[in-house]
Design a protein around this motif. Structure first.
Motif, PDB file in Angstrom:
ATOM      1  N   THR A 144      47.103  37.504  36.553  1.00 22.11           N
ATOM      2  CA  THR A 144      45.837  36.768  36.627  1.00 22.11           C
ATOM      3  C   THR A 144      46.052  35.394  37.242  1.00 22.11           C
ATOM      4  OG1 THR A 144      44.056  35.797  35.316  1.00 22.11           O
ATOM      5  CG2 THR A 144      46.159  36.012  34.223  1.00 22.11           C
ATOM      6  N   MET A 145      45.053  34.937  37.991  1.00 25.87           N
ATOM      7  CA  MET A 145      45.104  33.566  38.509  1.00 25.87           C
ATOM      8  C   MET A 145      45.158  32.576  37.347  1.00 25.87           C
ATOM      9  SD  MET A 145      45.350  33.461  41.743  1.00 25.87           S
ATOM     10  CE  MET A 145      44.970  31.743  42.065  1.00 25.87           C
ATOM     11  N   GLY A 146      44.652  33.001  36.190  1.00 20.95           N
ATOM     12  CA  GLY A 146      44.643  32.139  35.013  1.00 20.95           C
ATOM     13  C   GLY A 146      46.028  31.816  34.469  1.00 20.95           C
ATOM     14  N   TRP A 180      45.023  32.823  24.715  1.00 18.71           N
ATOM     15  CA  TRP A 180      46.159  33.651  24.280  1.00 18.71           C
ATOM     16  C   TRP A 180      46.310  34.853  25.199  1.00 18.71           C
ATOM     17  CZ3 TRP A 180      49.212  30.921  21.766  1.00 18.71           C
ATOM     18  CH2 TRP A 180      48.815  30.096  20.704  1.00 18.71           C
ATOM     19  N   TYR A 181      45.177  35.386  25.684  1.00 21.88           N
ATOM     20  CA  TYR A 181      45.254  36.499  26.638  1.00 21.88           C
ATOM     21  C   TYR A 181      46.002  36.075  27.899  1.00 21.88           C
ATOM     22  CZ  TYR A 181      43.945  38.568  31.023  1.00 21.88           C
ATOM     23  OH  TYR A 181      44.014  39.052  32.307  1.00 21.88           O
ATOM     24  N   HIS A 182      45.552  34.946  28.494  1.00 23.68           N
ATOM     25  CA  HIS A 182      46.209  34.515  29.732  1.00 23.68           C
ATOM     26  C   HIS A 182      47.709  34.264  29.483  1.00 23.68           C
ATOM     27  CE1 HIS A 182      41.956  33.613  30.982  1.00 23.68           C
ATOM     28  NE2 HIS A 182      42.404  34.010  32.147  1.00 23.68           N
ATOM     29  N   ALA A 183      48.038  33.792  28.276  1.00 28.84           N
ATOM     30  CA  ALA A 183      49.447  33.555  27.939  1.00 28.84           C
ATOM     31  C   ALA A 183      50.247  34.863  27.979  1.00 28.84           C
ATOM     32  CB  ALA A 183      49.563  32.892  26.566  1.00 28.84           C
ATOM     33  N   ASN A 207      48.250  38.430  41.015  1.00 24.61           N
ATOM     34  CA  ASN A 207      47.562  37.428  40.208  1.00 24.61           C
ATOM     35  C   ASN A 207      46.097  37.378  40.636  1.00 24.61           C
ATOM     36  OD1 ASN A 207      49.669  36.819  38.576  1.00 24.61           O
ATOM     37  ND2 ASN A 207      50.288  34.959  39.666  1.00 24.61           N
ATOM     38  N   GLN A 208      45.327  38.184  39.918  1.00 30.17           N
ATOM     39  CA  GLN A 208      43.956  38.441  40.351  1.00 30.17           C
ATOM     40  C   GLN A 208      42.991  37.400  39.789  1.00 30.17           C
ATOM     41  OE1 GLN A 208      41.695  42.529  41.065  1.00 30.17           O
ATOM     42  NE2 GLN A 208      41.976  42.173  38.896  1.00 30.17           N
ATOM     43  N   GLY A 209      41.975  37.067  40.583  1.00 32.81           N
ATOM     44  CA  GLY A 209      40.877  36.219  40.102  1.00 32.81           C
ATOM     45  C   GLY A 209      39.845  37.057  39.360  1.00 32.81           C
ATOM     46  N   ASN A 240      29.184  38.753  36.794  1.00 33.75           N
ATOM     47  CA  ASN A 240      28.538  39.979  36.307  1.00 33.75           C
ATOM     48  C   ASN A 240      27.541  39.658  35.199  1.00 33.75           C
ATOM     49  OD1 ASN A 240      30.017  41.480  38.108  1.00 33.75           O
ATOM     50  ND2 ASN A 240      31.436  42.335  36.608  1.00 33.75           N
ATOM     51  N   ARG A 241      27.915  38.732  34.307  1.00 33.28           N
ATOM     52  CA  ARG A 241      27.000  38.337  33.220  1.00 33.28           C
ATOM     53  C   ARG A 241      25.743  37.665  33.789  1.00 33.28           C
ATOM     54  NH1 ARG A 241      27.935  37.131  28.163  1.00 33.28           N
ATOM     55  NH2 ARG A 241      27.768  34.862  28.125  1.00 33.28           N
ATOM     56  N   PHE A 242      25.944  36.763  34.752  1.00 34.14           N
ATOM     57  CA  PHE A 242      24.792  36.040  35.298  1.00 34.14           C
ATOM     58  C   PHE A 242      23.779  37.008  35.924  1.00 34.14           C
ATOM     59  CE2 PHE A 242      27.534  31.976  36.162  1.00 34.14           C
ATOM     60  CZ  PHE A 242      27.552  31.715  34.801  1.00 34.14           C
ATOM     61  N   THR A 261      36.319  25.817  38.524  1.00 33.84           N
ATOM     62  CA  THR A 261      36.491  26.608  39.752  1.00 33.84           C
ATOM     63  C   THR A 261      37.522  27.697  39.508  1.00 33.84           C
ATOM     64  OG1 THR A 261      35.981  24.646  41.048  1.00 33.84           O
ATOM     65  CG2 THR A 261      37.051  26.461  42.211  1.00 33.84           C
ATOM     66  N   ARG A 262      37.195  28.895  40.007  1.00 33.09           N
ATOM     67  CA  ARG A 262      38.104  30.035  39.872  1.00 33.09           C
ATOM     68  C   ARG A 262      38.111  30.813  41.189  1.00 33.09           C
ATOM     69  NH1 ARG A 262      38.800  27.405  36.005  1.00 33.09           N
ATOM     70  NH2 ARG A 262      38.709  27.946  33.788  1.00 33.09           N
ATOM     71  N   GLY A 263      39.128  31.659  41.364  1.00 36.54           N
ATOM     72  CA  GLY A 263      39.133  32.596  42.479  1.00 36.54           C
ATOM     73  C   GLY A 263      38.341  33.838  42.074  1.00 36.54           C
ATOM     74  N   VAL A 327      38.134  25.567  25.576  1.00 36.01           N
ATOM     75  CA  VAL A 327      38.752  24.277  25.877  1.00 36.01           C
ATOM     76  C   VAL A 327      39.345  24.418  27.280  1.00 36.01           C
ATOM     77  CG1 VAL A 327      40.489  22.584  25.217  1.00 36.01           C
ATOM     78  CG2 VAL A 327      39.232  23.847  23.445  1.00 36.01           C
ATOM     79  N   GLU A 328      38.696  23.807  28.255  1.00 36.44           N
ATOM     80  CA  GLU A 328      39.112  23.923  29.657  1.00 36.44           C
ATOM     81  C   GLU A 328      38.540  22.730  30.409  1.00 36.44           C
ATOM     82  OE1 GLU A 328      37.292  27.553  31.123  1.00 36.44           O
ATOM     83  OE2 GLU A 328      35.272  26.838  30.719  1.00 36.44           O
ATOM     84  N   LYS A 329      39.149  22.409  31.560  1.00 37.86           N
ATOM     85  CA  LYS A 329      38.613  21.315  32.375  1.00 37.86           C
ATOM     86  C   LYS A 329      37.314  21.768  33.029  1.00 37.86           C
ATOM     87  CE  LYS A 329      43.143  19.423  33.447  1.00 37.86           C
ATOM     88  NZ  LYS A 329      44.271  19.737  34.325  1.00 37.86           N
TER      89      LYS A 329
HETATM   90  N1  USQ Z   1      31.908  31.138  32.107  1.00 41.34           N
HETATM   91  C1  USQ Z   1      30.669  30.548  32.031  1.00 41.34           C
HETATM   92  N2  USQ Z   1      29.648  31.303  31.539  1.00 41.34           N
HETATM   93  C2  USQ Z   1      29.799  32.592  31.156  1.00 41.34           C
HETATM   94  C3  USQ Z   1      31.062  33.192  31.257  1.00 41.34           C
HETATM   95  C4  USQ Z   1      32.104  32.421  31.727  1.00 41.34           C
HETATM   96  O1  USQ Z   1      30.473  29.383  32.379  1.00 41.34           O
HETATM   97  O2  USQ Z   1      28.809  33.204  30.713  1.00 41.34           O
HETATM   98  C5  USQ Z   1      33.041  30.358  32.653  1.00 41.34           C
HETATM   99  C6  USQ Z   1      34.241  30.246  31.714  1.00 41.34           C
HETATM  100  O3  USQ Z   1      34.119  29.136  30.849  1.00 41.34           O
HETATM  101  C7  USQ Z   1      35.394  30.107  32.705  1.00 41.34           C
HETATM  102  C8  USQ Z   1      34.916  30.896  33.926  1.00 41.34           C
HETATM  103  O4  USQ Z   1      33.506  31.049  33.793  1.00 41.34           O
HETATM  104  O5  USQ Z   1      35.538  28.775  33.099  1.00 41.34           O
HETATM  105  C9  USQ Z   1      35.550  32.266  34.035  1.00 41.34           C
HETATM  106  O6  USQ Z   1      35.314  32.984  32.823  1.00 41.34           O
HETATM  107  P1  USQ Z   1      35.246  34.598  32.826  1.00 41.34           P
HETATM  108  O7  USQ Z   1      34.861  35.039  31.457  1.00 41.34           O
HETATM  109  O8  USQ Z   1      34.441  35.063  33.961  1.00 41.34           O
HETATM  110  O9  USQ Z   1      36.753  34.964  33.181  1.00 41.34           O
HETATM  111  P2  USQ Z   1      38.094  34.793  32.357  1.00 41.34           P
HETATM  112  O10 USQ Z   1      37.880  34.552  30.935  1.00 41.34           O
HETATM  113  O11 USQ Z   1      38.959  33.823  33.100  1.00 41.34           O
HETATM  114  O12 USQ Z   1      38.732  36.245  32.461  1.00 41.34           O
HETATM  115  C10 USQ Z   1      38.436  37.164  33.527  1.00 41.34           C
HETATM  116  C11 USQ Z   1      38.975  38.521  33.106  1.00 41.34           C
HETATM  117  C12 USQ Z   1      40.492  38.416  32.930  1.00 41.34           C
HETATM  118  C13 USQ Z   1      41.121  37.871  34.199  1.00 41.34           C
HETATM  119  C14 USQ Z   1      40.488  36.554  34.624  1.00 41.34           C
HETATM  120  C15 USQ Z   1      40.923  36.104  35.992  1.00 41.34           C
HETATM  121  O13 USQ Z   1      38.364  38.935  31.885  1.00 41.34           O
HETATM  122  O14 USQ Z   1      41.013  39.697  32.633  1.00 41.34           O
HETATM  123  O15 USQ Z   1      42.489  37.663  34.001  1.00 41.34           O
HETATM  124  O16 USQ Z   1      39.056  36.736  34.725  1.00 41.34           O
HETATM  125  S1  USQ Z   1      41.103  34.350  36.101  1.00 41.34           S
HETATM  126  O17 USQ Z   1      39.834  33.733  35.696  1.00 41.34           O
HETATM  127  O18 USQ Z   1      41.447  34.040  37.448  1.00 41.34           O
HETATM  128  O19 USQ Z   1      42.145  33.980  35.166  1.00 41.34           O
END
Ligand code: USQ
Ligand code: NAD
Length: 393
Positions: A144-146, A180-183, A207-209, A240-242, A261-263, A327-329
Motif C-alpha cells: 500500500t502507498m500508506g 495498524w492495518y497499514h503497519a 504499493n497500491q493507492g 466509492n463511498r462518495f 492527498t493520496r494516490g 489521526v492524520e495530517k
Molecule cells: N476519507 C474521508 N472520507 C471518507 C473516507 C475516507 O475523508 O468517507 C479519507 C481518510 O481520512 C483518508 C483518505 O480519505 O485520509 C483515504 O481513506 P480510505 O478509507 O479511502 O483509504 P485507506 O483507509 O487509506 O485504505 C484504502 C484501502 C487499503 C489500501 C489503502 C491505500 O482500504 O486497503 O491499502 O486504501 S493507501 O490509501 O494508499 O494507503
C-alpha cells in the motif's frame, strides 16, 4: 502461466482472476471467505449482489469454457497452504489475501491483533511454502502507498539513496504507516525483503493507492460475475463511498479539512498493473517495489468532482467536513513517484466524469440496497480515555 490468486474472492482478487484467466493463463484462486464473515460481524453488505465463489467459478466456465480452480482455506493454516503450493506449482502468486481495512484494524485491541496475525502470519507462511516448494515462483504482493505515510519529501518507489556523514547507500524508503492495518504491510515488506535476501526468492511489492470503480470487461459479461463494492464506514474507501452518498442524497463525508492527498487508481488499472508485474518478473533474490497509482487527489477535491458529476444526473450534493475520526495530517506535501509501471507499458484510465458517471449508474441500479445507517464513520483512532491525544497531527 500457472497463477495462484490469494484473496481471489475479494473486491480486487476476483476480477484479477477473471482477467488473467481470460488472457489464457491457468488460474487458481484461494480464499477463506473471511471478508464475507466480517460483513456479518459489521452488519454490512456489498452494494452489488455477489454470488458464492463456487457459483462464480461455474458461471465463468459456462460462459467462457475456462476453468478457475478454487482452494478454500486460511493462509494462516500451514497444513492447508503447503500442499496447495506444492501441488499447484504456481509460476506466479498474486497475494491479495489480507484484512485490508484501516478502520477495522483500529476498532480495538482484538481487531488490531487479529489484523496483524492474519496478514503477517499469512504472508510468512507463504514465504516458507514458496521457499520449500516453488522457489522460482514470482510473488506479486499487494502492498500500500500508506506504508510511506505523508513525509515532507518526495516519495520514491520502495528505496531511497541516502548520503549520510559522507557515505552513500540505497535503503528501504522510511515507513510511517497510518493505522495498524497499514503497519502490517510494512511488516510484510520487511519479511519479504529478508526472505528474498536469504532464500533467493523473487518478489514485487505493489504499493497500491486507493482503488475506485467496480466494473471490468470480464465482470460485466454476466451479473453473476460482479465483484463486491463496499460503501460502509469500515470497508468503504473514499471515492466509492462518495459516489454512493451522492446517489442516495446524503452529504459527502469529508474527514476534517480534506487536504489529505493520496494516490488513486481505477480498478481496471489494478488488473493491468498486476498483469504487467507478472509478465516482467523480478530477478531471483530481489524485492522490487512499484508504486501502483495513476493520479494524486486530495479528499476535498474528490468530493468536489463527485458533486459536479452528480449534477449531470440532476442530483444536488452537499459536502460535510466531519471531525476526523483518524489521526492524520489534513494539509501536507505529497509527491510520489509512479513511473516504473508506466515504463513497463501501463496505459492508465484517468479519472474523468465518464468514470464517475459510469460508477454512479451502477450505484443507481442498486440504490435500494444502500443502508444509510452504515455510512457514518464509527471507528476512532484515538483512545477515548486519553484526552491529551491530538485531533490532528
Ligand atoms: N476519507 C474521508 N472520507 C471518507 C473516507 C475516507 O475523508 O468517507 C479519507 C481518510 O481520512 C483518508 C483518505 O480519505 O485520509 C483515504 O481513506 P480510505 O478509507 O479511502 O483509504 P485507506 O483507509 O487509506 O485504505 C484504502 C484501502 C487499503 C489500501 C489503502 C491505500 O482500504 O486497503 O491499502 O486504501 S493507501 O490509501 O494508499 O494507503
Ligand atoms: P478484500 O477484502 O475485498 O479481499 C481480500 C480477500 O482476501 C477476501 O476475499 C478475504 O476473504 C481474503 N482473505 C483475507 N485473509 C485471508 C486469509 N488469512 N486466508 C485466505 N483468504 C484471506 O480486499 P481488496 O480490496 O480486494 O484488497 C485486496 C488487497 O489489495 C489487500 O491486500 C489490500 O491491502 C490491497 N489494497 C487494496 C486497495 C483498495 O482500495 N481496495 C488499495 C491498496 C491496496
Amino acid at each position: 502461466m500457472r497463477i495462484l490468486v490469494l484473496g481471489g474472492d475479494g473486491y480486487l482478487g476476483w476480477p484479477t482472476a477473471l482477467h488473467l484467466s481470460q488472457r489464457g493463463h491457468e488460474v487458481a484462486v484461494l480464499d477463506n471467505f473471511s471478508r464475507r464473515l466480517w460483513d456479518h460481524e459489521l452488519g454490512a453488505e456489498s452494494l452489488t449482489p455477489i454470488e458464492t465463489l463456487q457459483q462464480r467459478v461455474a458461471v465463468w466456465r459456462q460462459i467462457t469454457g475456462k476453468i478457475i480452480t478454487p482452494f478454500i482455506g486460511d493462509l494462516c493454516d500451514y497444513t492447508f497452504l503447503e500442499p496447495v503450493i506444492r501441488d499447484f506449482q504456481p509460476e506466479a502468486v498474486v497475494h491479495f489475501g489480507e484484512q485490508r481495512s484501516a478502520p477495522y484494524s483500529m476498532i480495538d485491541r482484538q481487531h488490531a491483533v487479529f489484523t496483524h496475525v492474519n496478514n503477517v502470519v499469512g504472508t510468512l507462511n507463504l514465504l516458507y511454502a514458496l521457499a520449500d516448494h516453488a522457489p522460482d515462483c514470482h510473488l506479486v504482493k499487494l502492498g500500500t502507498m500508506g506504508e510511506y505515510g505523508t513525509p515532507n519529501i518526495d516519495i520514491e518507489e520502495g528505496y531511497i539513496t541516502i548520503t549520510h556523514k559522507g557515505r552513500t547507500d540505497t535503503l528501504p524508503y522510511p515507513k510511517q504507516p497510518g493505522s495498524w492495518y497499514h503497519a502490517t504491510k510494512v511488516h510484510d515488506s520487511t519479511n519479504i525483503l529478508f526472505a528474498c535476501r536469504i532464500w533467493g526468492l523473487r518478489a514485487t511489492d505493489l504499493n497500491q493507492g486507493v482503488v475506485y470503480g467496480v466494473e471490468t470487461p470480464e465482470t460485466t459479461m454476466d451479473p453473476r460475475l460482479a465483484t463486491r463494492f463496499d460503501y460502509d464506514g469500515v470497508f468503504g474507501t473514499a471515492l466509492n463511498r462518495f459516489l454512493v452518498q451522492a446517489v442516495v442524497g446524503l452529504p459527502l463525508t469529508v474527514y476534517g479539512k480534506g487536504g489529505q492527498t493520496r494516490g488513486f487508481l481505477d480498478i481496471r488499472d489494478t488488473l493491468a498493473c498486476v498483469e504487467i508485474a507478472i509478465l516482467n518478473p523480478a530477478p531471483r533474490g530481489e524485492l522490487r517495489v512499484f508504486n501502483q497509482f495513476t493520479e494524486q487527489f486530495n479528499v476535498a477535491g474528490l468530493a468536489e468532482a463527485v458533486r459536479e458529476a452528480a449534477q449531470e444526473f440532476g442530483l444536488d450534493v452537499a459536502i460535510h467536513h466531519l471531525p476526523n475520526p483518524r489521526v492524520e495530517k489534513e494539509e501536507h506535501y505529497y509527491n510520489a513517484a509512479n513511473t516504473r509501471l508506466l515504463d513497463l507499458g501501463l496505459k492508465p484510465h484517468y479519472l474523468s466524469e465518464t468514470l464517475l458517471e459510469s460508477v454512479m449508474r451502477v450505484v443507481m441500479h442498486h440504490r435500494d440496497r444502500v443502508r444509510p445507517e452504515l455510512i457514518m464513520p464509527a471507528v476512532n483512532w484515538r483512545r477515548t480515555h486519553n484526552p491529551v491525544l491530538p485531533t490532528e497531527e
